[in-house]
Design a protein around this motif. Sequence first.
Motif, short mmCIF file in Angstrom:
data_model
loop_
_atom_site.label_atom_id
_atom_site.label_comp_id
_atom_site.label_asym_id
_atom_site.label_seq_id
_atom_site.Cartn_x
_atom_site.Cartn_y
_atom_site.Cartn_z
N ALA A 136 0.83 -1.20 0.00
CA ALA A 136 0.00 0.00 0.00
C ALA A 136 0.87 1.25 0.00
O ALA A 136 0.53 2.25 -0.65
CB ALA A 136 -0.92 0.00 1.21
N GLY A 137 1.98 1.19 0.71
CA GLY A 137 2.89 2.32 0.72
C GLY A 137 3.50 2.57 -0.65
O GLY A 137 3.72 3.72 -1.05
N GLU A 138 3.76 1.49 -1.36
CA GLU A 138 4.31 1.61 -2.72
C GLU A 138 3.31 2.29 -3.65
O GLU A 138 3.68 3.16 -4.45
CB GLU A 138 4.66 0.22 -3.24
N VAL A 139 2.05 1.91 -3.52
CA VAL A 139 1.00 2.53 -4.35
C VAL A 139 0.90 4.02 -4.03
O VAL A 139 0.77 4.87 -4.93
CB VAL A 139 -0.35 1.83 -4.11
N ALA A 140 0.95 4.36 -2.74
CA ALA A 140 0.87 5.77 -2.33
C ALA A 140 2.05 6.56 -2.87
O ALA A 140 1.90 7.70 -3.31
CB ALA A 140 0.81 5.86 -0.81
N LEU A 141 3.24 5.96 -2.83
CA LEU A 141 4.43 6.64 -3.33
C LEU A 141 4.34 6.87 -4.83
O LEU A 141 4.68 7.94 -5.33
CB LEU A 141 5.69 5.84 -3.00
N ALA A 142 3.86 5.87 -5.56
CA ALA A 142 3.69 6.01 -7.01
C ALA A 142 2.74 7.17 -7.32
O ALA A 142 2.98 7.96 -8.25
CB ALA A 142 3.16 4.72 -7.61
N ALA A 143 1.68 7.30 -6.54
CA ALA A 143 0.73 8.40 -6.75
C ALA A 143 1.40 9.75 -6.49
O ALA A 143 1.19 10.71 -7.24
CB ALA A 143 -0.47 8.22 -5.83
N ALA A 144 2.21 9.82 -5.44
CA ALA A 144 2.89 11.08 -5.12
C ALA A 144 3.90 11.44 -6.22
O ALA A 144 4.05 12.62 -6.56
CB ALA A 144 3.59 10.96 -3.77
N LEU A 145 4.59 10.45 -6.75
CA LEU A 145 5.54 10.71 -7.84
C LEU A 145 4.82 11.19 -9.09
O LEU A 145 5.30 12.06 -9.81
CB LEU A 145 6.36 9.44 -8.13
N THR A 146 3.66 10.61 -9.36
CA THR A 146 2.86 11.05 -10.51
C THR A 146 2.45 12.50 -10.34
O THR A 146 2.51 13.30 -11.28
CB THR A 146 1.62 10.15 -10.67
N GLU A 147 2.04 12.85 -9.13
CA GLU A 147 1.68 14.25 -8.84
C GLU A 147 2.87 15.18 -9.04
O GLU A 147 2.70 16.36 -9.37
CB GLU A 147 1.16 14.37 -7.40
N ALA A 148 4.08 14.62 -8.82
CA ALA A 148 5.29 15.43 -8.96
C ALA A 148 5.74 15.57 -10.41
O ALA A 148 6.75 16.21 -10.70
CB ALA A 148 6.42 14.81 -8.13
N GLY A 149 4.98 14.96 -11.32
CA GLY A 149 5.29 15.11 -12.74
C GLY A 149 5.94 13.93 -13.40
O GLY A 149 6.29 13.97 -14.58
N VAL A 150 6.12 12.85 -12.66
CA VAL A 150 6.70 11.63 -13.23
C VAL A 150 5.58 10.87 -13.96
O VAL A 150 4.46 10.78 -13.47
CB VAL A 150 7.31 10.75 -12.12
N GLY A 151 5.89 10.34 -15.12
CA GLY A 151 4.89 9.59 -15.87
C GLY A 151 4.37 8.40 -15.07
O GLY A 151 5.11 7.83 -14.26
N PRO A 152 3.11 8.01 -15.27
CA PRO A 152 2.51 6.93 -14.47
C PRO A 152 3.31 5.63 -14.45
O PRO A 152 3.50 5.04 -13.39
CB PRO A 152 1.14 6.74 -15.13
N LEU A 153 3.77 5.16 -15.61
CA LEU A 153 4.55 3.92 -15.65
C LEU A 153 5.86 4.09 -14.92
O LEU A 153 6.24 3.25 -14.09
CB LEU A 153 4.79 3.48 -17.08
N ASP A 154 6.58 5.18 -15.21
CA ASP A 154 7.86 5.42 -14.54
C ASP A 154 7.66 5.58 -13.03
O ASP A 154 8.50 5.14 -12.23
CB ASP A 154 8.52 6.68 -15.09
N ALA A 155 6.55 6.21 -12.65
CA ALA A 155 6.28 6.40 -11.22
C ALA A 155 6.09 5.05 -10.52
O ALA A 155 6.61 4.83 -9.42
CB ALA A 155 5.04 7.26 -11.04
N SER A 156 5.36 4.15 -11.16
CA SER A 156 5.14 2.82 -10.57
C SER A 156 6.44 2.04 -10.47
O SER A 156 6.71 1.39 -9.45
CB SER A 156 4.12 2.04 -11.41
N LEU A 157 7.24 2.09 -11.53
CA LEU A 157 8.51 1.37 -11.53
C LEU A 157 9.47 1.95 -10.50
O LEU A 157 10.15 1.21 -9.77
CB LEU A 157 9.14 1.42 -12.93
N ALA A 158 9.52 3.27 -10.44
CA ALA A 158 10.41 3.92 -9.48
C ALA A 158 9.97 3.63 -8.05
O ALA A 158 10.81 3.36 -7.18
CB ALA A 158 10.43 5.43 -9.73
N ALA A 159 8.67 3.69 -7.80
CA ALA A 159 8.17 3.43 -6.44
C ALA A 159 8.54 2.03 -5.99
O ALA A 159 8.94 1.82 -4.84
CB ALA A 159 6.65 3.62 -6.40
N ALA A 160 8.43 1.06 -6.89
CA ALA A 160 8.80 -0.31 -6.55
C ALA A 160 10.27 -0.41 -6.16
O ALA A 160 10.64 -1.08 -5.19
CB ALA A 160 8.49 -1.24 -7.72
#
Length: 208
Positions: A136-160
């Motif tokens: 769940a923390g990973e999902v939340a981080l991916a969302a925050a990265l997306t808000e920061a301007g990171v593309g959705p796929l890159d945000a998910s990969l980076a969060a992982a």
Amino acid sequence: MNDEPGLRERKKLRTRAAISAAAIRLFLERGFDAVGVAEVAREAEVSKRTLFAYFPAKEDLVLHRFADHETDAADVVRARPAGQGPLAALREAFLRGLQAREPVTGLCDEPAVLAVFRLVTGTPTLAARLAEFVGAGEVALAAALTEAGVGPLDASLAAAQIVAVRRTLATANMAAVAEGVPAARRLSEAVAAAERAFTLLASGVGFA
């Protein structure tokens, strides 16, 4: 009258802490699987209904401490100062946590923290539940990265990657401390490992 909501909230926090403390005391004495929820309620002097109002699942009696930090990484990204990149903010926060001996970094040799660590790692149901919080923390981080301007796929990969690195660092620190290495002595090695890990992340995720 104006302070009544504050008083109620403090009472709830005290009740929650007392229930958790009673549960962990029993779990450490006899093992997680050997203690029932009804026994925890009796020990904490509350009803089962009250217990479940604070802790919906038995595992939460132990792991609420981890759940309370579920969105820490996402919060760091969202609260970073203007001009600072998400990864730089996360690196800074982790290093700051090491200096403060925050339990989430693994670099904490308080007996109570070590006892809970051993309880969780030695109980499959607790370890599995903890994995859910990490996810769940990973999902939340991916969302925050997306808000920061990171593309959705890159945000998910980076969060992982970021979550895996933070978990690996924390697990290594706690394992060392659990083997008897004082946190103060482990600090320099923990800092060096964190610096190396975040340097590798910066070269891999594509943003600072």
